[in-house]
Motif scaffolding. Structure first.
Motif: not given
Length: 556
Positions: A302-322
Motif C-alpha cells: 500500500a506504498c502508493l495509497g496507504g494513507f488514503l485507503i486507511g481513511f476512505m471509510a471515514k471519508a465516506g468511501y468504504p472499501l473491502a478489507p485490505f
C-alpha cells in the motif's frame, strides 16, 4: 480377505523383482566388454554431465529467456547489423543527454570544491539560480503524483522540525532518545491505522522501495529456514518494480501468477492496494485465503495509497478489507512521504507479528567494532526526516487526513466519470482511489500524452498495454484543476480523432517504440544511459524547440 490382499502384494513384488533383475542383466551385458577404469570413467562423466545439465536448465532465469538473450547477442555481433543498431543507440543516448542536461545560457557545472568556502549569502544565491531550471509548474496541480501537497504552512513546520533534528541519527538511540521515541510512535500510529494487533510492529524506512525490499528479505530468510533453496515471489503483473529489484538483489524469482504457481519454492504472496499503473486494488481477501490454506506470508503493498485507503471509510468511501483485519495478511508497506504528506525519504514497513520483523533485521555479532545491529538497509539514518514525518502525522491528525482523502477521491472519481464520457478513450478497470489510467482502441494513446504535455500537463506514460495515467493529489483538488484537465483531454482527443492513424512523434514515439523492441537488453542499455545522463557534468547547447500537433518533444 487379509490373506488375499497379501497374495496380491506378493505378486506385484515378484513382478518388480523380475523387472529389476532383467534390468540388471541388461546393464551387466552392456558393461561386459568394458574394463573397470572405463566403467568408473563413464560414471564420473555421466555424473558431471548431469550436474552441468541441472545447473544449465534450472537457473533463476528461464532457459527460454536466456536463449532469447543469447540469440539477440549473436545478432548484434553480425558486422553490419551490430553497427547499425549501435549507431541508433548512440544517437538516442546523445539526444537524451542533450534533452536532460542542457543548462540555461551562461550556466556551468561546478567540477571541484571552491578554494575558499562561500558565504551563506553566496550559497543561497546559487540555490536560487539552480531553482530557475525548474520548468514544470507542479504547484498548480498540472503534474501527476510526484508532489502530494506542498502546503506552505506544513512546509514551514517541516523545515523547522528538520532543522532541530538535522544532526540526529537513530543509529545512536542513547544520544538521540527523542528520535527513537518518534520513530516508535510513527510505526505504532500506522499499525493502529491498519488495524494491527498488540503484536503488530514495523520500522521506518527511506521509501516504498526499501519497505518492499525489507519484506522480501524477511520472507526470503524465512524460506531459507524452511529449506527452500530457490525462493519465489508470487505477484500480479501490475505489482511494483521494487519486487523485481528485490528478486534481483536477494536471489529470488518473481513469478507473475498466483494459485496455479504455488509450489514448494513459494516464499511469499503479494497484493497491491492499489497498484501503481491503473490504480486498481487487488483481491486481497481472496489471496489471503490462499496464504492461509498454504501457510504462506502475504504482503500487501500500500506504498502508493496507504494513507488514503486507511481513511476512505471515514471519508465516506468504504472499501473491502485490505489490511490486518484480513486473516492471512502478514505485512504491509505504506509511504508516509506520499499521501502521509511527510517529506521525501520516509515510509513504513509493518508486520502482523514480531517473528516476521526479526527476519528483516541484520546483526553482525562478531565485528571488531562491536556488536552491529540495524533494522533496515541503512546503518546511519536521517533523524531529521523521521522527526519531520512524526510532526506531519501529529499536525495532520485523523481529521486532516480524512478531509484530504475525501477531496482527492472525489476529484479522482470526477475525472474518471468525465473521461468515460469522451469518445475515443477509455478508463482501465474501475479505479477506487486516486489513479485514473486511460487507453484508446482508436489511436496511439501516447499522442494524447504528447498533446497534453503541450498544454502544460505532466502525466505518467505506461506500457504493456500502452496507457497514461493521472495520479490525483491535494494539488488537483484546487478549484478548476480537475475541470481543466477533463476539458483539455476532451479537446485534444477531438483533434486527434480527426486523423486517428497519424504517426506518433516526440517522446510518445520513443516510449511506444521502446515497448515494441523484442530485445529488452537494448531498452536496459538505453535506461542505463538515461541514468548516466543524470550524473553528467558536460555542458550541452540547447536544442531548438520544435512544435507539432503531437507535442513539443520534451522529456516528461
Amino acid at each position: 480377505m487379509t490373506k488375499g490382499r497379501h497374495s496380491a502384494l506378493d505378486v506385484y513384488r515378484e513382478m518388480l523383482l523380475l523387472y529389476v533383475d532383467q534390468g540388471r542383466r541388461q546393464v551387466n551385458g552392456l558393461c561386459a566388454d568394458l574394463e573397470p577404469w572405463q566403467v568408473i570413467g563413464l560414471t564420473v562423466l555421466t555424473t558431471l554431465g548431469g550436474v552441468w545439465a541441472k545447473g544449465f536448465l534450472f537457473q533463476q532465469e528461464s532457459l527460454k529467456s536466456r536463449m532469447k538473450k543469447q540469440c539477440f547477442r549473436l545478432i548484434r555481433k553480425i558486422p553490419y547489423v551490430g553497427t547499425a543498431i549501435q549507431s541508433q543507440l548512440n544517437k538516442a543516448l546523445d539526444d537524451m543527454s542533450v534533452s536532460l542536461c542542457t543548462l540555461k545560457e551562461g550556466m556551468s557545472y561546478t567540477l571541484q570544491l571552491p578554494s575558499t568556502g562561500l558565504s551563506q549569502v553566496q550559497v543561497l544565491d546559487m540555490i536560487k539560480e539552480y531553482q530557475t531550471l525548474n520548468e514544470v509548474q507542479w504547484e498548480k496541480g498540472w503534474v501527476s503524483g510526484a508532489v502530494y501537497w506542498g502546503d506552505e504552512t506544513l512546509t514551514k513546520l517541516l523545515v523547522k522540525v528538520y532543522g532541530d533534528f538535522a544532526w540526529s541519527n537513530p543509529l545512536h538511540p542513547d544520544i538521540f532518545p527523542g528520535v527513537r521515541k518518534m520513530e516508535a510512535e510513527v510505526v505504532r500510529m500506522t499499525c493502529t491505522l491498519f488495524h494491527g494487533g498488540p503484536e503488530s510492529c514495523g520500522t521506518v524506512t527511506s521509501g516504498g522501495t526499501e519497505s518492499i525490499l525489507m519484506a522480501c528479505k524477511a520472507y526470503r530468510d524465512m524460506a531459507y529456514e524452511r529449506g527452500i533453496k530457490h525462493p519465489e515471489i508470487l505477484a500480479p503483473k501490475s505489482v511494483h518494480a521494487a519486487f523485481d529489484k528485490a528478486a534481483h538483489y536477494f536471489g529470488m524469482t518473481l513469478v507473475h501468477a498466483m494459485r496455479r504457481a504455488i509450489n514448494r519454492n513459494t516464499a511469499m504472496l503479494v497484493c497491491s492496494a492499489p497498484q501503481f499503473p491503473h490504480g486498481i486494488i487487488d483481491p486481497v481477501e481472496e489471496v489471503a485465503k490462499l496464504a492461509v490454506r498454504y501457510s504462506l506470508p502475504l504482503h500487501v503493498d500500500a506504498c502508493l495509497g496507504g494513507f488514503l485507503i486507511g481513511f476512505m471509510a471515514k471519508a465516506g468511501y468504504p472499501l473491502a478489507p485490505f489490511d490486518f483485519r484480513v486473516k492471512g495478511v502478514t505485512s504491509m508497506s505504506a509511504d508516509t512521504h506520499k499521501y502521509g504528506y511527510a517529506p521525501k525519504g520516509s515510509s513504513v514497513i509493518l508486520y502482523s507479528d514480531k517473528k516476521y520483523r526479526h527476519h528483516q533485521y541484520f546483526v553482525a555479532p562478531n565485528w571488531q567494532g562491536g556488536i552491529y545491529a540495524s533494522p533496515s538497509m541503512a546503518g546511519s539514518r536521517p533523524g531529521g526526516i523521521i522527526a519531520a514525518c512524526w510532526a506531519t502525522m501529529m499536525h495532520m491528525g485523523e481529521d486532516g487526513y480524512v478531509d484530504a482523502t475525501r477531496k482527492i477521491v472525489c476529484t479522482a472519481r470526477l475525472i474518471k466519470t468525465e473521461v468515460c464520457k469522451i469518445k475515443g478513450v477509455f478508463v482501465f478497470g474501475d479505479p477506487e482511489v486516486s489513479v485514473v489510467a486511460m487507453g484508446s482502441d482508436d489511436f496511439d494513446i501516447f499522442r494524447l500524452s504528447n498533446a497534453l504535455t503541450t498544454k502544460g500537463w505532466n502525466l505518467n506514460t505506461l506500457q504493456f498495454p500502452s496507457s497514461i495515467h493521472i495520479c490525483c493529489t491535494v494539488l488537483h483538488t484546487q478549484p478548476g484543476v480537475a475541470n481543466r484537465f477533463v476539458s483539455d483531454v476532451k479537446e485534444q482527443v477531438a483533434i486527434i480523432m480527426k486523423n486517428p492513424k497519424e504517426k506518433t512523434t516526440g517522446m510518445g514515439a520513443i516510449y511506444g517504440m521502446a515497448q515494441s523492441i523484442p530485445d529488452r537488453s537494448m531498452v536496459s542499455e538505453i535506461s542505463c544511459g538515461f541514468l548516466d545522463c543524470l550524473y553528467s557534468t558536460e555542458v550541452h547547447k540547447p536544442l531548438a524547440a520544435v512544435a507539432h500537433m503531437n507535442g513539443n518533444g520534451k522529456a516528461h
